[in-house]
Design a protein around this motif. Structure first.
Motif: not given
Length: 527
Positions: A249-273
């Protein structure tokens, strides 16, 4: 450690004061946070425990902003706040911006005059990064020390600062984020105050208490460290990343126990954790690794869920990563997530970008499929990801190397077990079971990190790391020999609950429970 006195914590917390921020090279890390930021908070009504007091009511509401001094001219403060990142952020009540080491605020979406946040003198002017979510603002100094300000869903008269963070119960006198987590887009505060969440098997669970965690990218971006003010002051807890922990991941953001990540090509994943969703905290939560009947009712409140077995328990393992659709346009690595309703699933994702030459942000709900663009006319803060192809999944184009940590051992009845490229932080690791006949079966070992009260090192070392979990053979197929194995070794259960003691050289698997004898020891394979 747990019995440390306030005097001793004060002594620890007051060591070292970094120099003012400047263009000079970053100095060596200080031995402690800035001493003028108090432990028991600048507002002496309640301890700084946002997880318990959510939030205090305002004294005079929005009018309290006018009591703060107006921001000086020439700071180029934003005309609008659309993102939660290292230089600006918002909750449902206020918005914040960081300029020249100081924080500024105004009522959310008011367009009013920016006002200077009251900040302890030694910290004011030395903040290098900030993050806000729900009832909390967290600021970092240039050495990565954490300072939090809570009650920010209330008027500024009740905002208070503290340098405390970490076990016991938010009383540790200072902790730093991981080194790389201090960089832009590499860390975020998350404060969960949702009324409910949906677990991995679709059961809805009520929640009353809040939960705070700070998420940071570490190493090459494939490791995600989370720090909770009720956990030991270390970097030993991780959220296992996407693609078996190999997604960079190149960047990360989190809110309310949901984590959001993105790589250098704009692929994104989220997880409740978080600690509670992972099954690590049985004080407020009741969990099960077993498959519950679909008609099991959800409890009306958290207390009844905890103690009444007639209601659905929280299903384990925790929900896995959700692969988000790619954005059909130009984007940067500036990502943001924020609450958009009362449930944990009510989250909005935002990504800075362009559409048809207009600047703004792409956005969608957590579980929505289509992205929508909102034009703002604001200059892009980050560079456009030139390698991103909206039509192609590029998640695997920059993967971290496999762990190379392989374990194997003998099970009762002449069976063997093998785990290749083991990653302790992953919720699920594949296991190859080999029968005496030579036939192999694919099983899974689900685990969650244990609740600790003393610090330990990151990753695996010579100190045993205790995890709880289950050996799952529900997808291993069917055969007479597998049935005999399940009946004789796993007590007839295809989801067999275990305790795992892990070091860098061996995994000791025991039946779940107190004082149980090890079932198998898997040793590190070399060569």
């Amino acid at each position: 450690m747990i019995g440390m006195t306030i005097a001793a914590m004060t002594a620890l917390g007051g060591i070292g004061v970094p120099a003012p921020a400047s263009a000079e090279p970053k100095p060596a890390a200080t031995a402690g946070p800035l001493a003028c930021v108090p432990m028991l908070s600048t507002f002496q009504v309640v301890l700084p425990l946002p997880g318990l007091f959510l939030p205090l009511p305002s004294i005079r509401g929005v009018s309290e902003f006018r009591d703060l001094p107006a921001a000086p001219h020439g700071l180029n403060l934003p005309t609008r706040v659309d993102y939660r990142d290292a230089s600006q952020g918002f909750n449902g009540f206020a918005e914040f911006a960081l300029r020249r080491g100081s924080l500024y605020t105004r009522a959310r979406d008011s367009g009013a005059t920016w006002r200077k946040v009251a900040t302890p003198g030694c910290l004011d002017g030395r903040i290098v990064s900030m993050s806000v979510d729900s009832n909390m603002v967290v600021a970092l100094d240039r050495n990565g020390w954490i300072y939090s300000m809570d009650n920010v869903l209330s008027g500024p008269m009740l905002w208070n600062w503290t340098r405390l963070f970490g076990s016991p119960i938010w009383l540790w006198p200072g902790i730093q984020v991981p080194e790389h987590g201090q960089d832009r887009n590499k860390w975020s505060i998350s404060h969960r105050m949702s009324e409910s969440f949906v677990d991995a098997r679709g059961f809805t669970h009520p929640t009353q208490a809040g939960l705070v965690q700070l998420v940071s990218l570490a190493g090459d971006g494939s490791r995600i460290v989370y720090q909770d003010p009720w956990l030991p002051p270390d970097h030993s807890y991780e959220i296992g990343g996407p693609l078996g922990g190999r997604f960079i991941a190149e960047s990360i953001s989190g809110s309310g126990s949901v984590t959001f990540v993105m790589n250098r090509y704009g692929d994104m994943y989220t997880r409740k954790y978080d600690l509670d969703l992972a099954g690590s905290n049985e004080i407020p939560g009741r969990y099960t690794w077993q498959i519950q009947p679909r008609n099991t009712p959800s409890a009306p409140d958290q207390l009844q869920e905890r103690f009444n077995p007639g209601f659905a328990a929280i299903s384990l393992p925790a929900p896995e990563w959700q692969h988000q659709p790619k954005i059909p346009g130009e984007i940067t690595s500036r990502i943001s997530i924020h609450d958009d309703g009362r449930r944990m699933e009510n989250r909005q994702l935002r990504v800075e970008g362009r559409s048809n030459g207009r600047t703004g942000y792409w956005h969608k709900g957590l579980n929505e499929r289509a992205w929508t663009f909102t034009a703002t006319g604001q200059n892009l803060v980050d560079e456009v990801l030139t390698g991103a192809d909206p039509s192609t999944d590029q998640s695997a184009q920059t993967l971290a190397a496999p762990s190379g940590v392989d374990f194997a051992g003998r099970l009762p009845g002449g069976w063997t077990a093998r785990i290749d490229d083991y990653d302790w932080a992953q919720t699920t690791n594949p296991v190859t079971l080999t029968a005496p006949s030579g036939r192999t079966y694919r099983a899974f070992m689900h685990t969650t990190d244990g609740l600790r009260f003393v610090p330990r090192g990151s990753g695996l070392d010579t100190e045993p790391r205790t995890l709880a979990g289950a050996l799952d053979v529900t997808k291993a197929g069917a055969s007479p020999e597998l049935t005999r194995f399940v009946n004789s070794v796993l007590d007839g259960r295809r989801i067999y609950e275990i305790s795992l003691s892990a070091t860098k050289s061996r995994l000791v698997i025991s039946p779940a429970g107190l004082l149980t004898q090890p079932m198998v020891t898997l040793t590190r394979r070399t060569g």
